[in-house]
Design a protein around this motif. Structure first.
Motif, PDB file in Angstrom:
ATOM      1  N   ASP A 107      58.478  36.538  55.947  1.00 28.28           N
ATOM      2  CA  ASP A 107      59.651  37.057  56.647  1.00 28.28           C
ATOM      3  C   ASP A 107      59.260  37.999  57.753  1.00 28.28           C
ATOM      4  OD1 ASP A 107      58.646  38.181  53.972  1.00 28.28           O
ATOM      5  OD2 ASP A 107      60.543  39.597  54.079  1.00 28.28           O
ATOM      6  N   HIS A 108      57.888  38.458  57.803  1.00 32.33           N
ATOM      7  CA  HIS A 108      57.304  39.346  58.639  1.00 32.33           C
ATOM      8  C   HIS A 108      56.541  38.763  59.707  1.00 32.33           C
ATOM      9  CE1 HIS A 108      58.873  42.879  56.354  1.00 32.33           C
ATOM     10  NE2 HIS A 108      59.007  42.123  55.564  1.00 32.33           N
ATOM     11  N   SER A 109      55.830  37.562  59.397  1.00 26.65           N
ATOM     12  CA  SER A 109      54.619  37.224  59.997  1.00 26.65           C
ATOM     13  C   SER A 109      55.250  35.485  60.626  1.00 26.65           C
ATOM     14  CB  SER A 109      53.455  36.831  59.480  1.00 26.65           C
ATOM     15  OG  SER A 109      53.687  36.149  58.253  1.00 26.65           O
ATOM     16  N   GLY A 137      57.177  47.720  57.145  1.00 27.24           N
ATOM     17  CA  GLY A 137      57.437  46.229  56.970  1.00 27.24           C
ATOM     18  C   GLY A 137      58.227  46.307  55.800  1.00 27.24           C
ATOM     19  N   CYS A 138      57.629  46.039  54.521  1.00 27.61           N
ATOM     20  CA  CYS A 138      58.201  45.849  52.966  1.00 27.61           C
ATOM     21  C   CYS A 138      57.828  47.157  52.211  1.00 27.61           C
ATOM     22  CB  CYS A 138      57.788  44.763  52.435  1.00 27.61           C
ATOM     23  SG  CYS A 138      58.545  43.261  52.580  1.00 27.61           S
ATOM     24  N   ALA A 139      56.810  47.871  52.832  1.00 28.31           N
ATOM     25  CA  ALA A 139      56.120  49.190  52.147  1.00 28.31           C
ATOM     26  C   ALA A 139      55.830  48.750  50.573  1.00 28.31           C
ATOM     27  CB  ALA A 139      57.347  50.107  52.071  1.00 28.31           C
ATOM     28  N   SER A 157      65.999  49.496  55.001  1.00 26.70           N
ATOM     29  CA  SER A 157      66.886  48.217  55.155  1.00 26.70           C
ATOM     30  C   SER A 157      66.117  47.080  54.533  1.00 26.70           C
ATOM     31  CB  SER A 157      66.865  48.176  56.579  1.00 26.70           C
ATOM     32  OG  SER A 157      65.613  47.852  57.209  1.00 26.70           O
ATOM     33  N   HIS A 158      66.446  45.891  54.828  1.00 23.17           N
ATOM     34  CA  HIS A 158      65.553  44.683  54.667  1.00 23.17           C
ATOM     35  C   HIS A 158      65.547  44.421  53.342  1.00 23.17           C
ATOM     36  CE1 HIS A 158      62.670  41.659  54.601  1.00 23.17           C
ATOM     37  NE2 HIS A 158      61.774  42.359  54.617  1.00 23.17           N
ATOM     38  N   CYS A 159      64.370  44.893  52.464  1.00 21.80           N
ATOM     39  CA  CYS A 159      64.045  44.521  51.120  1.00 21.80           C
ATOM     40  C   CYS A 159      64.311  45.892  50.307  1.00 21.80           C
ATOM     41  CB  CYS A 159      62.746  43.974  50.865  1.00 21.80           C
ATOM     42  SG  CYS A 159      61.274  45.160  51.600  1.00 21.80           S
TER      43      CYS A 159
HETATM   44 FE   LIG Z   1      59.719  41.478  53.782  1.00 22.54          FE
END
Ligand SMILES: [Fe+2]
Ligand SMILES: [Fe+2]
Length: 249
Positions: free
Chosen positions: A74-76, A159-161, A215-217
């Motif tokens: 979901d990032h790459s 990104g997701c941390a 945000s995101h996750c």
């Molecule tokens: Fe993610």
């Protein structure tokens, strides 16, 4: 000394503030005004990424550098389409933990790949924390975050941390000392227990983070806790959001 403005535009996220944009699970944002234009993450779908860029009036050919936070699709996942369709000759900063096969594929599509281990200045004024999480996380969760110094303090992008957002911000603050203006991105708390979220919020408060853009996750439920804690300092990071920062030249 003249100052310059840096903007961050969210191109891809789970939610959108603009009905003309497509929302999808993932994250990507564009950083402009640092002399070079940087794409941070690509979302999970390069077609959606390029479509959203078009809606937002962002020319993919103006992108000079791409940096991927970590391996998760979901990032790459948008990178190959972005390289193939729009920008093959780009510099790409990819953490070591992203597979060699992925990096080779990116290079075959024309990317000039730099493997990220430790902290590195990606373009003048924009730093990577270096790959974090190597001590305790599986390879797919090892991650780099970005930081630059705005006039109001450090601006941190995650990104997701996965390596823990508090540890990321602490590392970013070692690289860019002083006040921390804002932390933006995914904080990977959607399935976290309340005590974990309390620890994270306590850690970020202790570091003096002025504003948060979860945000995101991060998860809706825990985003509410951030909202209650930061009040007006809670900022949105949905697709279509733009931030401006003044940066001392
Ligand atoms: Fe993610
Ligand atoms: Fe992830």
């Amino acid at each position: 000394m003249p100052s310059r403005d840096v903007t961050i535009t969210v191109l891809f996220n789970n939610n959108t503030r603009d009905p003309k944009l497509r929302a999808a699970h993932g994250m990507s944002c564009l950083i402009e005004g640092l002399g070079k234009t940087i794409l941070f993450d690509t979302g999970g779908d390069g077609v959606i990424l390029l479509d959203n860029m078009k809606v937002l009036g962002k020319d993919p050919k103006a992108v000079d550098v791409v940096a991927l936070s970590h391996a998760h699709w979901d990032h790459s996942g948008g990178l190959f389409a972005f390289l193939h369709r729009a920008r093959p000759g780009i510099d790409a900063f990819i953490p070591r933990a992203v597979s060699a096969l992925f990096r080779e594929h990116a290079a075959l599509l024309g990317a000039k790949v730099t493997v990220v281990d430790g902290p590195v200045e990606i373009v003048q004024g924009l730093h990577s924390t270096g790959e974090m999480g190597g001590e305790h996380l599986p390879v797919d969760r090892r991650e780099q975050a970005l930081v630059f110094k705005g006039e109001a303090g450090a601006v941190v992008l995650t990104g997701c941390a996965h390596p823990d957002v508090v540890d990321i911000v602490r590392r970013a603050n070692e690289i860019v000392p002083g006040a921390i203006d804002v932390v933006l991105g995914g904080f990977h708390l959607k399935d976290a227990e309340t005590d974990v979220v309390e620890r994270v919020i306590g850690g970020l408060k202790e570091l003096g983070v002025r504003r948060m853009g979860p945000s995101h996750c991060t998860g809706e439920k825990h985003t509410e806790v951030f909202r209650r804690t930061w009040g007006d300092g809670l900022v949105g990071f949905d697709a279509g959001t733009t931030f401006s920062f003044r940066m001392a030249a």
